[in-house]
Design a protein around this motif. Structure first.
Motif, PDB file in Angstrom:
ATOM      1  N   THR A  21     -27.979 -20.343 -47.545  1.00  0.00           N
ATOM      2  CA  THR A  21     -29.351 -20.819 -47.402  1.00  0.00           C
ATOM      3  C   THR A  21     -30.358 -19.755 -47.798  1.00  0.00           C
ATOM      4  O   THR A  21     -31.543 -20.032 -47.859  1.00  0.00           O
ATOM      5  N   ASN A  22     -29.899 -18.542 -48.049  1.00  0.00           N
ATOM      6  CA  ASN A  22     -30.791 -17.453 -48.449  1.00  0.00           C
ATOM      7  C   ASN A  22     -29.993 -16.401 -49.207  1.00  0.00           C
ATOM      8  O   ASN A  22     -28.781 -16.422 -49.210  1.00  0.00           O
ATOM      9  N   SER A  23     -30.699 -15.475 -49.816  1.00  0.00           N
ATOM     10  CA  SER A  23     -30.027 -14.414 -50.552  1.00  0.00           C
ATOM     11  C   SER A  23     -29.997 -13.133 -49.717  1.00  0.00           C
ATOM     12  O   SER A  23     -30.749 -12.990 -48.754  1.00  0.00           O
ATOM     13  N   ILE A  24     -29.151 -12.209 -50.095  1.00  0.00           N
ATOM     14  CA  ILE A  24     -29.055 -10.928 -49.386  1.00  0.00           C
ATOM     15  C   ILE A  24     -30.389 -10.188 -49.426  1.00  0.00           C
ATOM     16  O   ILE A  24     -30.798  -9.567 -48.453  1.00  0.00           O
ATOM     17  N   ASN A  25     -31.086 -10.270 -50.562  1.00  0.00           N
ATOM     18  CA  ASN A  25     -32.367  -9.574 -50.692  1.00  0.00           C
ATOM     19  C   ASN A  25     -33.422 -10.091 -49.723  1.00  0.00           C
ATOM     20  O   ASN A  25     -34.369  -9.375 -49.390  1.00  0.00           O
ATOM     21  N   ALA A  67     -37.141 -11.023 -43.741  1.00  0.00           N
ATOM     22  CA  ALA A  67     -37.061 -12.003 -42.665  1.00  0.00           C
ATOM     23  C   ALA A  67     -37.872 -11.576 -41.447  1.00  0.00           C
ATOM     24  O   ALA A  67     -37.951 -10.396 -41.114  1.00  0.00           O
ATOM     25  N   ALA A  68     -38.479 -12.552 -40.779  1.00  0.00           N
ATOM     26  CA  ALA A  68     -39.198 -12.278 -39.533  1.00  0.00           C
ATOM     27  C   ALA A  68     -38.229 -12.206 -38.364  1.00  0.00           C
ATOM     28  O   ALA A  68     -38.512 -11.580 -37.349  1.00  0.00           O
ATOM     29  N   ALA A  69     -37.066 -12.852 -38.494  1.00  0.00           N
ATOM     30  CA  ALA A  69     -36.041 -12.828 -37.449  1.00  0.00           C
ATOM     31  C   ALA A  69     -34.678 -12.980 -38.116  1.00  0.00           C
ATOM     32  O   ALA A  69     -34.567 -13.569 -39.191  1.00  0.00           O
ATOM     33  N   LEU A  70     -33.658 -12.445 -37.473  1.00  0.00           N
ATOM     34  CA  LEU A  70     -32.294 -12.535 -37.988  1.00  0.00           C
ATOM     35  C   LEU A  70     -31.391 -13.132 -36.914  1.00  0.00           C
ATOM     36  O   LEU A  70     -31.449 -12.717 -35.766  1.00  0.00           O
ATOM     37  N   GLN A  88     -28.535  -3.644 -44.790  1.00  0.00           N
ATOM     38  CA  GLN A  88     -29.753  -4.444 -44.962  1.00  0.00           C
ATOM     39  C   GLN A  88     -30.319  -4.858 -43.603  1.00  0.00           C
ATOM     40  O   GLN A  88     -31.526  -4.820 -43.391  1.00  0.00           O
ATOM     41  N   ILE A  89     -29.445  -5.246 -42.666  1.00  0.00           N
ATOM     42  CA  ILE A  89     -29.891  -5.633 -41.322  1.00  0.00           C
ATOM     43  C   ILE A  89     -30.510  -4.438 -40.616  1.00  0.00           C
ATOM     44  O   ILE A  89     -31.569  -4.547 -39.988  1.00  0.00           O
ATOM     45  N   LYS A  90     -29.868  -3.285 -40.725  1.00  0.00           N
ATOM     46  CA  LYS A  90     -30.401  -2.059 -40.122  1.00  0.00           C
ATOM     47  C   LYS A  90     -31.794  -1.774 -40.661  1.00  0.00           C
ATOM     48  O   LYS A  90     -32.732  -1.496 -39.904  1.00  0.00           O
ATOM     49  N   GLN A  91     -31.951  -1.875 -41.974  1.00  0.00           N
ATOM     50  CA  GLN A  91     -33.252  -1.620 -42.587  1.00  0.00           C
ATOM     51  C   GLN A  91     -34.293  -2.659 -42.152  1.00  0.00           C
ATOM     52  O   GLN A  91     -35.455  -2.323 -41.939  1.00  0.00           O
ATOM     53  N   ALA A  92     -33.870  -3.914 -41.985  1.00  0.00           N
ATOM     54  CA  ALA A  92     -34.796  -4.960 -41.547  1.00  0.00           C
ATOM     55  C   ALA A  92     -35.276  -4.702 -40.122  1.00  0.00           C
ATOM     56  O   ALA A  92     -36.465  -4.853 -39.823  1.00  0.00           O
ATOM     57  N   VAL A  93     -34.354  -4.307 -39.218  1.00  0.00           N
ATOM     58  CA  VAL A  93     -34.746  -3.994 -37.834  1.00  0.00           C
ATOM     59  C   VAL A  93     -35.730  -2.829 -37.832  1.00  0.00           C
ATOM     60  O   VAL A  93     -36.740  -2.850 -37.123  1.00  0.00           O
ATOM     61  N   GLU A  94     -35.460  -1.826 -38.647  1.00  0.00           N
ATOM     62  CA  GLU A  94     -36.358  -0.676 -38.715  1.00  0.00           C
ATOM     63  C   GLU A  94     -37.742  -1.090 -39.215  1.00  0.00           C
ATOM     64  O   GLU A  94     -38.759  -0.634 -38.696  1.00  0.00           O
ATOM     65  N   LYS A  95     -37.769  -1.983 -40.183  1.00  0.00           N
ATOM     66  CA  LYS A  95     -39.049  -2.432 -40.745  1.00  0.00           C
ATOM     67  C   LYS A  95     -39.813  -3.338 -39.776  1.00  0.00           C
ATOM     68  O   LYS A  95     -41.010  -3.154 -39.548  1.00  0.00           O
TER      69      LYS A  95
END
Length: 109
Positions: free
Chosen positions: A26-30, A35-38, A55-62
């Motif tokens: 339903t979405n791409s890795i990029n 994302a606002a939530a995972l 990528q998840i680690k970087q998203a949480v940090e962001k």
């Protein structure tokens, strides 16, 4: 040759097909970093997909403006459950623990 499709994609395809009518992503890795939530269900991303775990680690940090030092996952057994005369268990689930650098914290409430 054995590969990850047997381990991780088969349950995903079945779940997506049942929920959304298609087994495709339903979405791409990029899009993870945007994302606002995972929500990750039934996955040990750190072991199975280290690039996606990064990528998840970087998203949480962001999202939370923190420094993540480690991401760990743990399998949890379902609890005993009874419906009338039928005994069973709730579904097994995965727990993700994000370890923050000692100088950071996330206030949820």
């Amino acid at each position: 040759i054995d590969h990850c499709a047997r381990l991780c994609h088969a349950p995903t395809v079945a779940g997506l097909a049942q929920s959304f009518g298609s087994g495709a992503m339903t979405n791409s890795i990029n899009e993870i970093s945007e994302a606002a939530a995972l929500l990750a269900i039934g996955t040990n991303t750190t072991i199975a997909h280290p690039v996606i775990a990064l990528q998840i680690k970087q998203a949480v940090e962001k999202i939370y403006n923190v420094k993540v030092t480690d991401v760990r996952t743990a399998n949890r057994k379902g609890k005993p459950r009874r419906r009338g005369r039928i005994r069973g268990t709730t579904a097994n689930w995965k727990k993700a623990v994000v370890v923050l650098h000692e100088d950071y914290r996330i206030d949820l409430f």
